[in-house]
Design an enzyme around this catalytic site. Structure first.
Site, short mmCIF file in Angstrom:
data_model
loop_
_atom_site.label_atom_id
_atom_site.label_comp_id
_atom_site.label_asym_id
_atom_site.label_seq_id
_atom_site.Cartn_x
_atom_site.Cartn_y
_atom_site.Cartn_z
N SER A 1 39.79 39.59 45.68
CA SER A 1 39.68 38.47 44.75
C SER A 1 41.06 38.08 44.21
CB SER A 1 38.76 38.87 43.59
OG SER A 1 38.51 37.77 42.77
N THR B 1 35.38 33.12 41.18
CA THR B 1 35.35 33.94 39.97
C THR B 1 35.94 35.31 40.28
OG1 THR B 1 34.05 34.73 38.09
CG2 THR B 1 32.93 34.68 40.23
N GLU B 2 36.67 35.88 39.29
CA GLU B 2 37.49 37.06 39.53
C GLU B 2 36.70 38.28 40.01
OE1 GLU B 2 37.60 34.84 36.98
OE2 GLU B 2 39.01 35.61 35.49
N ASN B 3 35.44 38.38 39.58
CA ASN B 3 34.69 39.60 39.91
C ASN B 3 34.15 39.60 41.33
OD1 ASN B 3 32.99 37.52 38.90
ND2 ASN B 3 31.33 38.97 38.67
#
Lengths: 230, 230
Positions: free
Chosen positions: A101, A59-61
């Site tokens: 990320s 996930t990007e975060n």
């Protein structure tokens, strides 16, 4: 125009068809892959994978190794996914900053991403971030996922709420990325993007070829004698 | 030799922010958003600010307080999808919004913190995010010039700090914090716990204290840090 049952709200045949589409899309994930699931329908794909399936969700975060979502009473206030849902970790998870990320994304470490769409073109262009004058919340990480994941597939309803085809010859809306989409999963069909345009790979149970043609905004080829049903 | 003590009262540190300053604010959703520093900035009242933040939190939370108080002129961000109030301000022209691809925002900030003038990337070529950007060719391929971002102040949330301002983050609260902590002229960090020198293991430091000017301990966490009940 879409089939009539597409217009029914709630727990109707559309819900069943959507669930079947999501379950079918889950089979796109091969063991060992690193996968990013976009916000919305794609997030639900994980519900159709066996609990011990060997896959790394990104996930990007700043998390690899996403575990099951948690209800508020069991959530960790510092542990969310990019859509803001409270999630958990699995043994082997890692946390990292936003630059790391997206270093993963841009350098091709994602084997697969599943994204939503407003429009897809027969050349694989994707529009999923902006409807001028109506919806412009920003692109987030969408461009990088669409442009740099090794394989991009789209999960979407075959038509929009007004019944207009989402699969078109060209996109009218602002693009997220050009030529990035390999395959589209809808409640009616699985459609591949090929150098010759759309190709019907599979058709949903109970849906006729004529109905898929009517709901698709561009011609498609049928590369095999029989079209598998999902 | 003893490392300097950078502990500081939050209000005193934030009072240095002037009208028209550029302020980076850490966080992705609630995790990592320095809620107490943001409230201190509302109380302080500096206006005409340019904020750099991944998102605009949600209505009534985080930087939305600064939007509500009319202190923000311009927002450099990636996605406002969870804050309808911010979208209204943008659509009515009351704030100016610049959208970046999420990983490009991270890289621009990283470049600013690393003393580099710009980064080159092919992200967004063929989309409206490329409009107006300089294009250079590297190895025969076009790249957009993405200028570095720096700020007058960075507001950072850490889980643990020591007296010198060495910082450690937790879970997905890391996100943009370590990048922004390197990219501002003056860096103010709030920490949930401040430890004496030597108590934060040197190998556990995510942001070296050299980058940090002021560190303030949060005596109690307000409800804004808690799990969001949706």
């Amino acid at each position: 125009m879409s089939p009539n049952w597409l217009l029914f709200p709630g727990n109707t045949p559309l819900s069943n068809a959507k669930t079947r589409m999501i379950a079918r899309a889950a089979r796109e994930i091969a063991p060992g892959m690193v996968v990013n699931l976009g916000i919305g329908l794609p997030t639900r794909v994980v519900d159709h994978l066996p609990a011990d399936f060997p896959v790394c969700l990104h996930t990007e975060n700043g998390l690899t190794g996403i575990g099951p979502s948690l209800p508020p009473d069991r959530a960790d206030r510092n542990l969310i996914d990019a859509g803001g849902a409270y999630v958990s970790t699995v043994p082997g998870s890692a946390f990292f900053d936003s630059a790391t990320s997206f270093a993963m994304v841009r350098s091709g470490r994602l084997d697969l991403t599943m994204l939503g769409a407003f429009e897809v073109s027969s050349q694989g262009d994707l529009a999923n971030w902006k409807i001028p004058g109506k919806f412009s919340p920003g692109v987030g990480g969408g461009i990088e996922l669409a442009q740099k994941a090794r394989r991009v597939v789209v999960l979407t309803t075959h038509t929009d709420r007004a019944g207009n085809p989402k699969l078109r010859d060209t996109c009218a809306l602002p693009l997220t990325a050009q030529g990035c989409v390999s395959r589209v999963f809808t409640e009616m069909a699985v459609i591949d993007i090929t150098p010759q345009g759309y190709a019907l790979a599979e058709i949903a149970e109970g849906v006729s070829l004529a109905e898929v043609r009517e709901a698709t905004g561009a011609p498609f080829t049928i590369p095999h004698d029989t079209v598998p049903v999902f | 030799m003893r490392l300097p003590d950078k502990r500081c009262d939050i209000a005193v540190a934030v009072a240095r922010i002037k009208d028209s300053d550029t302020v980076m604010v850490g966080g992705f959703g609630v995790p990592g958003t320095p809620m107490a520093l943001i409230h201190a900035l509302v109380d302080h009242g500096a206006r005409d600010l340019t904020l750099i933040k991944n998102d605009a939190n949600e209505p009534g939370m985080g930087i939305d307080h600064l939007l509500k108080s009319g202190q923000v002129a311009r927002l450099i961000t990636t996605h406002l999808g969870l804050n309808s109030h911010a979208i209204d301000l943008m659509n009515s022209g009351r704030i100016q919004v610049e959208f970046n691809a999420q990983g490009i925002l991270a890289e621009r900030i990283r470049a600013g913190g690393a003393g580099i003038g710009a980064v080159l990337s092919d992200i967004g070529i063929g989309t409206e995010l490329a409009d107006g950007k300089q294009v250079v060719e590297v190895d025969g391929k076009p790249h957009l010039v993405e200028s570095a971002l720096r700020a007058d102040f960075a507001l950072i949330h850490a889980d643990r700090a020591d007296h010198f301002g060495n910082l450690a983050y937790v879970a997905t609260a890391r996100n943009f914090n370590p990048l922004m902590a390197m990219a501002a002229t003056r860096v103010i960090a709030e920490a949930e716990t401040i430890l004496p020198l030597g108590a934060l293991d040197a190998d556990a430091v995510h942001t070296p204290g050299v980058f940090v000017d002021h560190v303030a301990e949060l005596v109690a966490l307000s409800g804004e840090y808690a799990v969001v009940q949706r």
